[in-house]
Design a protein around this motif. Structure first.
Motif, PDB file in Angstrom:
ATOM      1  N   ASP A  21      39.078  41.599  49.054  1.00 17.17           N
ATOM      2  CA  ASP A  21      38.868  40.967  47.744  1.00 17.17           C
ATOM      3  C   ASP A  21      40.033  40.079  47.334  1.00 17.17           C
ATOM      4  O   ASP A  21      39.880  39.233  46.454  1.00 17.17           O
ATOM      5  CB  ASP A  21      38.610  42.029  46.669  1.00 17.17           C
ATOM      6  N   CYS A  69      32.893  35.045  47.755  1.00 21.07           N
ATOM      7  CA  CYS A  69      33.696  36.010  46.994  1.00 21.07           C
ATOM      8  C   CYS A  69      33.089  37.401  47.110  1.00 21.07           C
ATOM      9  O   CYS A  69      33.785  38.379  47.402  1.00 21.07           O
ATOM     10  CB  CYS A  69      33.783  35.579  45.532  1.00 21.07           C
ATOM     11  N   SER A  70      31.787  37.500  46.891  1.00 21.73           N
ATOM     12  CA  SER A  70      31.098  38.785  46.983  1.00 21.73           C
ATOM     13  C   SER A  70      31.186  39.353  48.390  1.00 21.73           C
ATOM     14  O   SER A  70      31.467  40.543  48.588  1.00 21.73           O
ATOM     15  CB  SER A  70      29.634  38.611  46.570  1.00 21.73           C
ATOM     16  N   GLY A  88      30.803  31.431  45.379  1.00 24.17           N
ATOM     17  CA  GLY A  88      30.533  32.694  44.699  1.00 24.17           C
ATOM     18  C   GLY A  88      30.047  33.763  45.656  1.00 24.17           C
ATOM     19  O   GLY A  88      30.458  34.926  45.581  1.00 24.17           O
ATOM     20  N   TYR A 124      38.287  32.518  46.543  1.00 26.42           N
ATOM     21  CA  TYR A 124      37.010  31.786  46.576  1.00 26.42           C
ATOM     22  C   TYR A 124      36.420  31.673  45.173  1.00 26.42           C
ATOM     23  O   TYR A 124      35.870  30.630  44.791  1.00 26.42           O
ATOM     24  CB  TYR A 124      36.016  32.496  47.500  1.00 26.42           C
ATOM     25  N   ALA A 125      36.525  32.760  44.400  1.00 27.12           N
ATOM     26  CA  ALA A 125      35.981  32.742  43.036  1.00 27.12           C
ATOM     27  C   ALA A 125      36.700  31.711  42.171  1.00 27.12           C
ATOM     28  O   ALA A 125      36.072  31.011  41.358  1.00 27.12           O
ATOM     29  CB  ALA A 125      36.087  34.136  42.426  1.00 27.12           C
ATOM     30  N   GLY A 160      38.654  37.063  48.507  1.00 31.39           N
ATOM     31  CA  GLY A 160      37.460  36.790  47.720  1.00 31.39           C
ATOM     32  C   GLY A 160      37.791  36.212  46.360  1.00 31.39           C
ATOM     33  O   GLY A 160      37.086  35.328  45.859  1.00 31.39           O
ATOM     34  N   TRP A 161      38.874  36.687  45.739  1.00 32.71           N
ATOM     35  CA  TRP A 161      39.257  36.193  44.424  1.00 32.71           C
ATOM     36  C   TRP A 161      39.631  34.714  44.481  1.00 32.71           C
ATOM     37  O   TRP A 161      39.375  33.956  43.549  1.00 32.71           O
ATOM     38  CB  TRP A 161      40.417  37.023  43.893  1.00 32.71           C
ATOM     39  N   TYR A 199      24.713  39.611  41.333  1.00 30.60           N
ATOM     40  CA  TYR A 199      25.476  38.355  41.305  1.00 30.60           C
ATOM     41  C   TYR A 199      24.492  37.199  41.436  1.00 30.60           C
ATOM     42  O   TYR A 199      24.227  36.692  42.522  1.00 30.60           O
ATOM     43  CB  TYR A 199      26.513  38.350  42.431  1.00 30.60           C
ATOM     44  N   THR A 202      30.934  37.873  37.362  1.00 28.74           N
ATOM     45  CA  THR A 202      31.776  38.286  38.481  1.00 28.74           C
ATOM     46  C   THR A 202      33.211  38.488  38.029  1.00 28.74           C
ATOM     47  O   THR A 202      33.865  39.489  38.365  1.00 28.74           O
ATOM     48  CB  THR A 202      31.731  37.238  39.605  1.00 28.74           C
ATOM     49  N   GLN A 253      29.112  33.399  37.645  1.00 27.93           N
ATOM     50  CA  GLN A 253      30.561  33.373  37.825  1.00 27.93           C
ATOM     51  C   GLN A 253      31.271  34.201  36.749  1.00 27.93           C
ATOM     52  O   GLN A 253      32.190  34.977  37.040  1.00 27.93           O
ATOM     53  CB  GLN A 253      31.069  31.936  37.783  1.00 27.93           C
ATOM     54  N   THR A 262      34.622  40.634  49.309  1.00 21.49           N
ATOM     55  CA  THR A 262      34.916  41.887  48.599  1.00 21.49           C
ATOM     56  C   THR A 262      34.345  43.083  49.340  1.00 21.49           C
ATOM     57  O   THR A 262      35.034  44.087  49.542  1.00 21.49           O
ATOM     58  CB  THR A 262      34.363  41.827  47.162  1.00 21.49           C
TER      59      THR A 262
END
Length: 653
Positions: free
Chosen positions: A299, A290-291, A287, A305-306, A302-303, A206, A348, A345, A294
């Motif tokens: 997640d 998000c990782s 980013g 945040y993405a 996390g999604w 990432y 990901t 991004q 997860t």
């Protein structure tokens, strides 16, 4: 008769009472004597001087002296340290482990003390006093005294506490300050250690960060920097804690799931304080969050945040000219930095969409973005920190470019394969799968020479190849089960799809084995745990085959190493266990033993409530080609529903 002999001073800490009569001398007992004349005093004694005899006092012969006991303990501890360092040096290898040269010098004629000196010289040993200081400080921090607790399961710190010698010889590949970037610690060496781990094992996948720009900005300690922020630093440190065995990586020594939580909470607080303001570090940090979410098994969070990071990227593109003044970068360098963030991004989102079996939330890039590579002599180097080794080219930017190329194919796959309306006609789906596979093969044949893992088995290149095989499995998994009314042609097509899936699953197993042989038992970047899970879901249907059985067990062992570090692999390993135990055929004995060992070491029923993950049970979800993934096959619901192994997690499937 009054003696004129001078008496030895009292040992430290001894007590005496001063007589009120100054003329009266109190007799002081001495605790050692001269071997020659048996007198007591300080060497040389008067009797030995008169008789011209060597005066020898044996302090070690007197066990009443506490200092003597301490001296013996110190000597034993010194020998123990030397032994541990010797074992660690031989185990980890490296240029300092010149076993032949050490053996040549350790001849029978060499006495024990000289032998120890030779070992220290070859292993770069530290002075005993320095080692003692570091070890005592480490024990004070961890609360460990070398005694094991009588509990069935040890805490994370006890299980993973580092040998003191490793901390003595730890040399981070980057040096950065802790302050003013984080309030969690003021230890520069610990922060440098974490960042070095993150750059080594996380960054190749990432790739949101320009390593050179970020480190330079962090070293300035300038809180007004437009290229570094406390939020970004704490997000990275939280993510890096999963890679560290330092006791400080845990927020709570009694909580096995608390790795990195102190930095995580600090990052969340700092993000709240930014109140939606957009900057380069904030977009990068989202980013990373998000990782990190997860791998923590969250997640779903996390999604979100993405998605925020995507919005931030759009704002950065609209205000790109202003960022040139803000950052002080050249326009070309800023564009390249923004391209890097957007490519990270995109990769990901498309990989996540494929794994979660959902359509991608991000739009396909409007233009072809690539990072220039092989254009200057300065190349990022890979060093398997914290282990030693010879630096080799990392090819991180090459990996980023190839991920983006392959991601453009995955975007097309996920858009069609996981759309809301999944009423795919098998013949049309077969044609689409074959077309995507042809594009993947085209990428494979055109990949640059530096992406050949046989030539460059660095973690990023190995992970890229695993990703490729995971995409192939995902394509053909939906075709490997023929409908009940299938004709001969469809049955033959299903058998071929099954063969392709098994072939790619075996390839992932071989790549994980290459990773471990080259760089140690940890399975590399956390993304590899996802590729392993999907390969295991394919292989566990073929355990009667000896090769598939062996490959499945290799992946299980690698999965266990991942479960030691991250919560998500614990959940996916548990999901595989529950699914495999409900298959028709009895499991081989070694598979049963492995699952039992996994439960003993890494699983407790209450962990099921720690997940907020939509990660699907791939082995079962592929049967729902036209209906999407049922909610009870998503990881958090699946684990919470089937905490009790006596229940059947697939009875409704």
């Amino acid at each position: 008769m009054k003696s004129n002999r001078q008496l030895a001073p009292a040992p430290p800490g001894s007590r005496f009472v001063e007589e009120p009569n100054e003329g009266k001398k109190q007799r002081k007992n001495v605790t050692s004597a001269c071997h020659a004349c048996k007198c007591s005093g300080v060497p040389p004694c008067s009797t030995c001087i008169k008789s011209n005899t060597e005066c020898v006092f044996d302090a070690e012969g007197d066990q009443r002296r506490k200092l003597n006991v301490k001296r013996k303990i110190d000597d034993l501890e010194d020998d123990r340290r030397l032994f541990v360092q010797l074992v660690e040096t031989l185990r980890t290898g490296g240029p300092e482990a010149n076993v032949k040269e050490m053996a040549d010098k350790l001849q029978p004629s060499v006495d024990f003390d000289d032998a120890k000196s030779i070992l220290r010289q070859h292993m770069g040993g530290q002075a005993r006093t320095q080692a003692t200081d570091v070890i005592e400080a480490d024990q004070e921090k961890t609360g460990l005294t070398g005694r094991q607790h009588d509990t069935p399961k040890t805490t994370s710190r006890q299980r993973t506490s580092m040998l003191p010698v490793r901390r003595l010889t730890d040399m981070p590949i980057v040096s950065v300050p802790a302050l003013p970037w984080t309030n969690v610690t003021d230890d520069d060496s610990f922060v440098s250690h974490l960042l070095s781990l993150w750059i080594t094992w996380h960054l190749p996948w990432y790739h949101y960060i320009d390593q050179k720009i970020f480190i330079k900005a962090m070293q300035t300690r300038d809180l007004g920097s437009s290229l570094c922020s406390p939020f970004l630093v704490n997000a990275i440190l939280a993510d890096a804690c999963f890679l560290s065995d330092y006791p400080e990586a845990w927020a709570d020594e009694n909580d096995t799931t608390s790795r990195g939580k102190h930095f995580w909470m600090e990052a969340k607080r700092l993000l709240d304080e930014e109140e939606g303001r957009v900057s380069i570090p904030t977009t990068q940090g989202l980013g990373v969050m998000c990782s990190c979410a997860t791998v923590m098994g969250k997640d779903r969070v996390g999604w979100l945040y993405a998605l925020q990071a995507i919005e931030g990227m759009r704002t950065l593109r609209r205000t790109e000219s202003r960022r040139v003044i803000e950052t002080g970068l050249l326009a070309h360098d800023l564009k390249q930095l923004l391209d890097r963030i957007e490519m990270g991004q995109f990769n990901t989102f498309v990989s996540g969409a494929m794994v979660f079996q959902i359509p991608p939330s991000a739009k396909a890039p409007e233009r072809c973005m690539r990072i220039p590579v092989h254009q200057n002599s300065h190349q990022e180097q890979f060093l398997p920190y914290p282990h030693s080794g010879t630096p080799i080219p990392a090819h991180n930017d090459c990996v980023l470019n190839e991920l983006t190329k392959i991601g453009e194919i995955v975007w097309d796959i996920s858009t069609l394969l996981f759309r809301e309306d999944r009423n795919h006609v098998r013949s049309e789906l077969t044609t689409a799968v074959q077309g995507w596979h042809a594009r993947l093969l085209g990428w494979w044949s055109a990949r640059p020479r530096c992406m050949d893992y046989m030539l460059n088995p660095v973690p990023g290149v190995l992970a890229l190849h695993m990703y490729y095989h995971t995409i192939v499995i995902t394509l053909y998994a939906f075709l490997k089960t023929a409908p009940s009314n299938a004709d001969v042609h469809t049955l033959k097509s299903a058998d071929e799809a099954r063969r392709i899936c098994l072939s790619s699953a075996h390839a992932i197993g071989q790549l994980i084995e290459t990773q471990q042989q080259a760089w140690g038992p940890d399975p590399g970047p956390v993304a590899n745990a996802q590729w392993m899970t999907i390969a295991q879901c394919i292989l566990m249907e073929d355990l009667q085959n000896a090769e598939s059985h062996a490959a499945f067990m290799k992946l299980c062992n690698a999965h266990m190493h991942a479960a030691k570090r991250w919560l998500l692999p614990r959940g996916t390993m548990r999901m595989i266990q529950l699914t495999a135990q409900r298959m028709g055929d009895p499991l081989p004995d070694d598979v049963v033993a492995h699952f039992r060992d996994f439960e003993k070491q890494y699983w407790e029923p209450e962990l099921a409530r720690a997940f907020s993950s939509r990660y699907p049970n791939f082995a079962v979800a592929i049967r729902y080609r036209d209906a999407g993934v049922p909610e009870d096959l998503e990881l958090d619901v699946f684990l919470q529903k089937w905490v009790n192994l006596d229940e059947d997690p697939t009875k409704n499937t």
